[in-house]
Each structure stands twice: as structure tokens, then as C-alpha cells.
Design a protein around this motif. Structure first.
Motif, PDB file in Angstrom:
ATOM      1  N   ILE A  91      -3.678 -12.842 -13.151  1.00 23.59           N
ATOM      2  CA  ILE A  91      -4.850 -13.418 -12.455  1.00 23.59           C
ATOM      3  C   ILE A  91      -4.544 -14.757 -11.782  1.00 23.59           C
ATOM      4  N   HIS A 117      -3.456 -15.573  -8.934  1.00 24.51           N
ATOM      5  CA  HIS A 117      -3.914 -15.711  -7.553  1.00 24.51           C
ATOM      6  C   HIS A 117      -5.338 -15.161  -7.349  1.00 24.51           C
ATOM      7  N   VAL A 118      -6.019 -14.870  -8.452  1.00 29.00           N
ATOM      8  CA  VAL A 118      -7.388 -14.342  -8.342  1.00 29.00           C
ATOM      9  C   VAL A 118      -8.367 -15.508  -8.498  1.00 29.00           C
ATOM     10  N   ARG A 174     -12.383 -13.236 -11.715  1.00 27.18           N
ATOM     11  CA  ARG A 174     -11.403 -12.765 -12.703  1.00 27.18           C
ATOM     12  C   ARG A 174     -11.948 -11.678 -13.633  1.00 27.18           C
ATOM     13  N   MET A 201     -11.949  -8.457 -11.680  1.00 24.18           N
ATOM     14  CA  MET A 201     -10.618  -7.911 -11.380  1.00 24.18           C
ATOM     15  C   MET A 201      -9.935  -7.394 -12.649  1.00 24.18           C
ATOM     16  N   CYS A 237     -14.081  -9.746  -1.341  1.00 23.87           N
ATOM     17  CA  CYS A 237     -12.890  -9.116  -1.906  1.00 23.87           C
ATOM     18  C   CYS A 237     -12.860  -7.668  -1.431  1.00 23.87           C
ATOM     19  N   PHE A 249      -8.655 -11.656  -1.199  1.00 21.68           N
ATOM     20  CA  PHE A 249      -9.845 -12.466  -1.475  1.00 21.68           C
ATOM     21  C   PHE A 249     -10.130 -13.381  -0.283  1.00 21.68           C
ATOM     22  N   GLN A 287      -2.544  -9.363  -1.068  1.00 18.42           N
ATOM     23  CA  GLN A 287      -1.616  -9.382  -2.208  1.00 18.42           C
ATOM     24  C   GLN A 287      -1.339  -7.968  -2.701  1.00 18.42           C
ATOM     25  N   TYR A 325       0.010  -5.795  -6.148  1.00 12.35           N
ATOM     26  CA  TYR A 325       0.321  -5.776  -7.568  1.00 12.35           C
ATOM     27  C   TYR A 325       0.858  -4.397  -7.919  1.00 12.35           C
TER      28      TYR A 325
END
Ligand SMILES: O=P(O)(O)OC[C@H]1O[C@](O)(COP(=O)(O)O)[C@@H](O)[C@@H]1O
Ligand SMILES: [Mg+2]
Ligand SMILES: [Mg+2]
Length: 331
Positions: free
Chosen positions: A8, A10-11, A16, A19, A138, A154, A159, A161
Motif C-alpha cells: 500500500i 503508493h496507495v 487503503r 484496495m 481510482c 489514483f 501502477q 502490481y
């Protein structure tokens, strides 16, 4: 093994919990798909869009709704449900989701996905969802492919993952993706050629003509039939995707739905430096008046998407004239 999770770092802090819940749902979905029960592709009926529903469409919807129960969600709107569902009275967010994208590929073991968009919750469900697409905070998708990845933005870059099979955690692999503009690949369901509007036919004709035509270069074609897989390929190596409006009954606004397909994909593409339009105008500047409203969708490398818009800008008579004078569009 620990509970599924996501890095998290970069969230944004307020998102959070949401996500983390999305990551749990996505990891669980990846497991369901990996196990590959043959009944996943069983026909179950028809949703409010008139699309056939497979068992996995319904299971994915139930799975994400459950995973998101305590994630600060006020409203949950799904491709598979007629109306939005209220989740938490004091929730801050409204989430629109295509729980399972690429349903026609379930039984073929081709990449499928989940697409989602998050808006700040409004006073009611309509105020939350029927607003300019650009107000989303988002947008993302999960691709269940040979690797399971989550691609998310965001509003400060795109990004990537990757789900680590040893830890069940989505690890950050790319903090700021840049869409390459080197590909000569286009993606469109060419079986609908005779139904397309003239500017789309003219654009594809010029790609097909290759070095014999005004573009003076050869192109390659890809059509997977899963929007997430096309979007992922284009984010990785460039190119263009088109699902235009066409003259088949029910396709006057194309096939893809604004809230939980086009808007989040457009957001990810723009945040990676690409462009997404309805053929002419930016997807993110539009708004739908109904939850399941559709829009034509063209996205990919900015120069290619701009070229499609240039064909749309021409009066019908001039597009016709182009068939005899393609030099006008030589790159
Ligand atoms: O079968 P077609 O007309 O080529 O449409 C394919 C498109 O439809 C979709 O499968 C629609 O999404 P769903 O599977 O969520 O209904 C997209 O993933 C894909 O791009
Ligand atoms: Mg879909
Ligand atoms: Mg779907």
C-alpha cells in the motif's frame, strides 16, 4: 499463508481499506480461476443488459461484494446487478465493477479479468455514478492470465502490481507506467466490418492496405475478446483498440459499458500517456444517464487515437473522397 494483501506504499491513505479488500477479492478470484471447475462457464440466464450470464459472472459478483463489505463502500454497482446496492451507510466511496470481464473466454483458458472504478459517494446512487467520468478517483483492473496482475491509477500515474504466489501479496512492479507508441497492432472485431460507420472502415482499410496504402507501413491485428487482455497488451507495448458503434440492433452506442469498463480503462490509459475517446471525444469528458449506459471506445497510443478522431472529424462526403485520395493521411 497470510491473508491476501497489496503493497500500500503508493496507495492514498483514504483508499487503503478499499484496495486491501480489492486485493483479497482478486487473489480469491485468481484461486477460483486457477482451480478451473468446468461449471464456471455454465449458462445461468441473462443480466439487465441482455447479456448472457455464466456461473463465474455471478460467483465473481458475489465474491467481490462480500470482500468489499467492510471497506468503506457506500454504493456497489455491478454489471451483473440491475441496480446499485447500498453497503455501508457511512461509507465514503461508490464502486462500479465488471466482476468478470471476457466471459466468452472462461472455457477457453484465455485471460479474463475484473474492472473497477471508484468515485466519492454522492448523496444517492445516481449522484454517485451518473456524473462526468473524469470525477473518478481510482480506476483499475485485475488480469487473470499466466500471471495475475492488478493495474491501478489514483490519478498520479498508472501502477502495476503482480500477485506473488508465495505470499499472496500484490507486489508493486511498476510505479509509473508509460504506454509505448512503437506498436503497429490494432484490435477490433473485424467480423462486424460491414456494420461499422464509414470513418472506422476507412481507418481500418488504411491499416489493412499496409505498405500499398497511404500509411505506407504494415500492421498486425489482435482480437482476444477480453477487454482487460487487450488493455494490458496495449499498456505493455502500444497499439490501438476500437469497439465502435455499429448498425446492428442494440449496438448504436457500441457494446462496452461506460461506468465499469470504458471509464476505468480510459483513466488508466490517460494516466499512462495514451488517449481514450468515443472515436472523437475523450471518454473521461462524457457522462452516462443510465447505470449500464454504453459508449463507443477507442483507446491506445495517442497518435493512433488522434488519427481515428481525424477521420471522424471529416464530413461524410470527404471520408468517401478519401477512398480515392488517401495520400491526405500519409503518416
Ligand atoms: O464478442 P465481441 O462483440 O467481440 O465483444 C468482446 C468484448 O465484450 C466483452 O467480453 C464484454 O465484457 P463482458 O465479458 O464483461 O460482458 C469485452 O471483454 C470484449 O472486449
Ligand atoms: Mg466486460
Ligand atoms: Mg463482465
Amino acid at each position: 499463508m497470510r491473508a491476501p494483501s497489496i503493497d500500500i506504499t503508493h496507495v492514498p491513505a483514504p483508499l487503503r481499506p478499499l484496495m486491501l479488500a480489492m486485493a483479497r477479492g482478486a487473489a480469491e478470484m485468481a484461486g477460483v480461476i486457477r482451480r478451473g471447475d468446468r461449471r464456471m462457464a455454465a449458462e445461468m440466464g441473462v443480466n439487465s443488459n441482455g447479456d448472457g450470464q455464466k456461473r463465474l459472472d455471478l460467483d465473481a459478483d458475489a465474491l467481490f461484494r462480500d470482500a468489499l463489505r467492510h471497506a468503506g463502500l457506500r454504493w456497489y454497482a455491478s454489471e451483473e446487478l440491475c441496480d446499485p446496492v447500498a453497503i455501508q451507510d457511512d461509507g465514503d466511496w461508490a464502486l462500479a465493477i465488471d466482476p468478470l470481464d471476457g466471459s466468452s473466454n472462461i472455457d477457453t483458458n484465455v485471460s479474463i479479468g475484473t474492472i473497477f472504478a471508484v468515485y466519492p459517494a454522492g448523496t444517492d446512487a445516481n449522484a454517485s455514478f451518473l456524473r462526468p467520468a473524469r470525477e473518478l478517483i481510482c480506476g483499475g483492473y485485475v488480469i487473470y492470465g499466466p500471471r495475475c496482475s492488478m493495474v491501478v491509477s489514483f490519478g498520479d500515474g498508472t501502477q502495476i502490481y503482480a500477485l506473488n504466489p508465495d505470499t499472496d501479496c500484490f507486489d508493486l512492479t511498476e510505479a509509473r507506467l508509460s504506454l509505448p507508441d512503437t506498436s503497429f497492432e490494432f484490435a477490433i472485431n473485424a467480423s462486424n466490418y460491414r456494420h461499422w460507420p464509414r470513418p472506422v472502415r476507412a481507418y481500418i482499410d488504411d491499416c489493412l492496405a499496409g505498405t500499398d496504402g497511404p500509411r505506407d507501413k504494415n500492421f498486425n491485428m489482435r482480437w482476444i475478446g477480453s477487454l482487460v487482455a487487450e488493455a494490458h497488451r496495449i499498456l505493455m507495448r502500444g497499439g490501438i483498440f476500437l469497439y465502435p458503434a455499429d448498425d446492428r440492433p442494440g449496438y448504436a452506442r457500441g457494446r462496452l459499458r461506460m461506468l465499469y469498463e470504458c471509464a476505468p480503462i480510459a483513466f488508466l490509459i490517460e494516466q499512462a500517456g495514451g488517449r481514450a475517446t468515443d472515436g472523437a471525444l475523450p471518454i473521461l469528458d462524457a457522462r452516462v444517464t443510465a447505470l449500464h449506459g454504453r459508449t463507443p471506445l477507442v483507446f491506445g497510443s495517442a497518435d493512433k487515437v488522434n488519427r481515428v478522431a481525424a477521420y471522424h472529424d471529416l464530413p461524410e462526403a470527404e471520408v468517401s473522397a478519401l477512398f480515392g485520395n488517401r495520400g491526405l493521411f500519409r503518416a
